[in-house]
Scaffold this motif. Structure first.
Motif, short mmCIF file in Angstrom:
data_model
loop_
_atom_site.label_atom_id
_atom_site.label_comp_id
_atom_site.label_asym_id
_atom_site.label_seq_id
_atom_site.Cartn_x
_atom_site.Cartn_y
_atom_site.Cartn_z
N GLN A 44 1.01 -1.47 0.20
CA GLN A 44 -0.11 0.02 0.01
C GLN A 44 1.30 1.63 0.19
O GLN A 44 0.31 2.02 -1.16
CB GLN A 44 -0.79 0.04 1.33
CG GLN A 44 -2.01 -1.39 1.45
CD GLN A 44 -2.93 -0.90 2.66
OE1 GLN A 44 -3.59 -0.39 2.50
NE2 GLN A 44 -2.86 -2.01 3.49
N SER A 45 2.02 1.17 0.97
CA SER A 45 2.64 2.81 0.96
C SER A 45 3.55 2.90 0.08
O SER A 45 3.52 3.44 -0.76
CB SER A 45 3.32 2.20 2.06
OG SER A 45 3.13 2.07 2.67
N LYS A 46 4.26 1.35 -0.98
CA LYS A 46 4.61 1.95 -2.68
C LYS A 46 3.71 2.26 -2.90
O LYS A 46 3.86 2.68 -4.30
CB LYS A 46 4.93 0.74 -2.47
CG LYS A 46 5.97 -0.04 -3.88
CD LYS A 46 6.71 -1.18 -4.44
CE LYS A 46 7.85 -1.25 -3.02
NZ LYS A 46 9.09 -2.15 -3.47
N LYS A 50 4.81 5.63 -4.98
CA LYS A 50 4.52 5.50 -6.55
C LYS A 50 3.08 6.35 -7.88
O LYS A 50 4.12 7.26 -8.32
CB LYS A 50 4.58 4.23 -7.58
CG LYS A 50 5.86 3.54 -6.98
CD LYS A 50 5.59 1.92 -7.31
CE LYS A 50 7.62 1.02 -7.54
NZ LYS A 50 6.68 -0.48 -7.85
N SER A 51 2.14 6.20 -7.06
CA SER A 51 1.37 7.84 -8.09
C SER A 51 1.87 8.77 -7.53
O SER A 51 1.34 9.70 -8.06
CB SER A 51 0.16 7.09 -7.25
OG SER A 51 -0.30 7.31 -5.17
N PHE A 52 2.44 9.41 -6.28
CA PHE A 52 2.79 10.83 -5.83
C PHE A 52 3.96 11.04 -6.93
O PHE A 52 3.96 12.01 -7.33
CB PHE A 52 3.31 10.65 -4.66
CG PHE A 52 2.25 10.95 -3.58
CD1 PHE A 52 0.99 11.73 -3.79
CD2 PHE A 52 2.47 10.23 -2.11
CE1 PHE A 52 0.59 11.81 -2.31
CE2 PHE A 52 1.49 10.39 -1.08
CZ PHE A 52 0.31 11.19 -1.82
N VAL A 53 4.56 9.79 -7.27
CA VAL A 53 5.72 10.39 -8.25
C VAL A 53 5.42 10.45 -9.45
O VAL A 53 5.96 11.64 -9.86
CB VAL A 53 7.15 9.04 -8.53
CG1 VAL A 53 7.55 9.61 -9.35
CG2 VAL A 53 7.27 8.30 -6.74
N GLU A 54 4.44 9.82 -10.09
CA GLU A 54 3.53 10.35 -11.80
C GLU A 54 2.92 11.34 -11.24
O GLU A 54 2.69 11.84 -12.39
CB GLU A 54 2.72 8.94 -11.52
CG GLU A 54 3.07 7.62 -11.70
CD GLU A 54 2.54 6.21 -12.02
OE1 GLU A 54 0.97 6.97 -11.97
OE2 GLU A 54 2.99 5.38 -12.29
N GLU A 55 2.73 11.65 -10.30
CA GLU A 55 0.96 13.33 -10.27
C GLU A 55 1.74 14.11 -10.35
O GLU A 55 1.96 15.61 -10.56
CB GLU A 55 0.54 12.83 -9.51
CG GLU A 55 -0.90 13.88 -8.86
CD GLU A 55 -1.24 13.85 -7.89
OE1 GLU A 55 -2.00 14.52 -7.79
OE2 GLU A 55 -2.10 12.79 -7.13
N PHE A 56 3.81 14.03 -9.36
CA PHE A 56 4.26 15.31 -9.74
C PHE A 56 5.43 15.39 -9.52
O PHE A 56 6.01 14.75 -9.12
CB PHE A 56 3.80 15.58 -7.84
CG PHE A 56 2.57 16.27 -6.66
CD1 PHE A 56 2.23 17.51 -6.96
CD2 PHE A 56 2.19 15.09 -6.12
CE1 PHE A 56 1.39 17.66 -6.10
CE2 PHE A 56 0.45 14.75 -5.38
CZ PHE A 56 0.25 16.45 -5.28
N GLU A 57 5.71 16.11 -10.51
CA GLU A 57 7.30 16.02 -10.98
C GLU A 57 8.65 16.40 -9.84
O GLU A 57 9.77 15.93 -10.15
CB GLU A 57 7.54 17.08 -12.55
CG GLU A 57 6.89 16.53 -13.44
CD GLU A 57 7.14 17.67 -14.42
OE1 GLU A 57 7.53 18.99 -14.37
OE2 GLU A 57 6.43 18.16 -15.69
N SER A 58 8.01 16.45 -8.95
CA SER A 58 9.07 17.06 -7.54
C SER A 58 9.15 16.24 -6.88
O SER A 58 9.82 16.30 -5.68
CB SER A 58 8.48 18.69 -7.76
OG SER A 58 7.30 18.59 -7.03
N ILE A 59 8.36 14.83 -6.75
CA ILE A 59 8.35 14.12 -5.72
C ILE A 59 9.12 12.94 -6.36
O ILE A 59 9.22 12.20 -7.23
CB ILE A 59 7.50 13.25 -5.64
CG1 ILE A 59 5.89 14.88 -4.92
CG2 ILE A 59 7.00 12.77 -4.56
CD1 ILE A 59 4.69 14.54 -4.51
N GLU A 60 10.63 12.55 -5.37
CA GLU A 60 10.82 11.07 -5.73
C GLU A 60 10.19 10.10 -4.36
O GLU A 60 10.70 10.44 -2.87
CB GLU A 60 12.60 11.70 -5.80
CG GLU A 60 13.75 10.32 -5.61
CD GLU A 60 14.83 10.42 -5.91
OE1 GLU A 60 15.89 10.22 -5.29
OE2 GLU A 60 14.94 12.07 -5.69
#
Length: 216
Positions: A44-46, A50-60
């Motif tokens: 669930q966390s992963k 990963k959805s954040f990384v796809e949604e926000f360019e500034s997230i790693e």
């Protein structure tokens, strides 16, 4: 601003979702590194990260195989992933209410070379418990740290107060902590992760508790 934000997550995707989205509402361009500390929550966390990384360019997203605990994960973030002069640590059990704090903190910490960190200050004894006769430390849920100065000090460790030795070293070198009432901007649940999973301190944690009670 030469700042990267870091959030350490351990099996609390519901809290992480609020923390990330509320922070990004006010700081969409600030780099954010989410370190998943070996979560074993059926992915669930992963999946969320990963959805954040796809949604926000500034997230790693960084995914650790095992839980190395909060302090060592913060240390790893600074040494391996943060490339800016300052790092803003934000707990996963926080909700950002309004912006403007990073701009003000950046202005303060950039203006005085001896400022090592900024945030809400308490005093803690050598066991990590609050004490008026103790040494000043920053509350870890929301603090800004100079990454250049960090490298000259003992690292954050696995402890109830993971910054204890680090801030002690900073004081001995003449670096200062500057108080900033960041709780006016960010709500912190307190022990959002620890209440669910504990601190994982084992015998050492129990010993520190006992010795603190005895005043040793």
């Amino acid at each position: 601003m030469d700042i990267t934000t870091v959030i350490i997550n351990f099996q609390t995707p519901d809290l992480l979702d609020r923390a990330v989205r509320s922070f990004k509402r006010f700081y969409p361009e600030i780099p954010l590194i989410i370190i998943d500390n070996g979560s074993k929550d059926l992915g669930q966390s992963k999946k969320l990260i990963k959805s954040f990384v796809e949604e926000f360019e500034s997230i790693e997203g960084v995914f650790l195989e095992t839980n190395i605990f909060h302090g060592p994960a913060m240390d790893l973030a600074i040494k391996e992933y943060v490339n800016t002069k300052y790092v803003f640590f934000l707990d996963s059990d926080t909700v950002t209410k309004k912006g403007g704090f990073l701009e003000e903190m950046d202005e303060f910490i950039s203006s005085e070379r001896e400022i090592y960190g900024m945030g809400e200050i308490i005093k803690a004894n050598k066991r990590g418990y609050k004490s008026e006769t103790g040494k000043e430390i920053l509350l870890t849920p929301y603090m800004l740290i100079n990454t250049d100065l960090y490298s000259s000090l003992r690292p954050f460790i696995h402890h109830g107060q993971p910054t204890l030795h680090n801030f002690s070293d900073a004081a001995s070198k003449g670096f200062t902590l500057k108080a900033y009432k960041i709780s006016d901007y960010i709500d912190h649940i307190w022990r959002g992760t620890a209440d669910r999973f504990g601190y994982g301190l084992g015998f050492k944690g129990k010993l520190d508790y006992l010795l603190n009670k005895l005043g040793l």
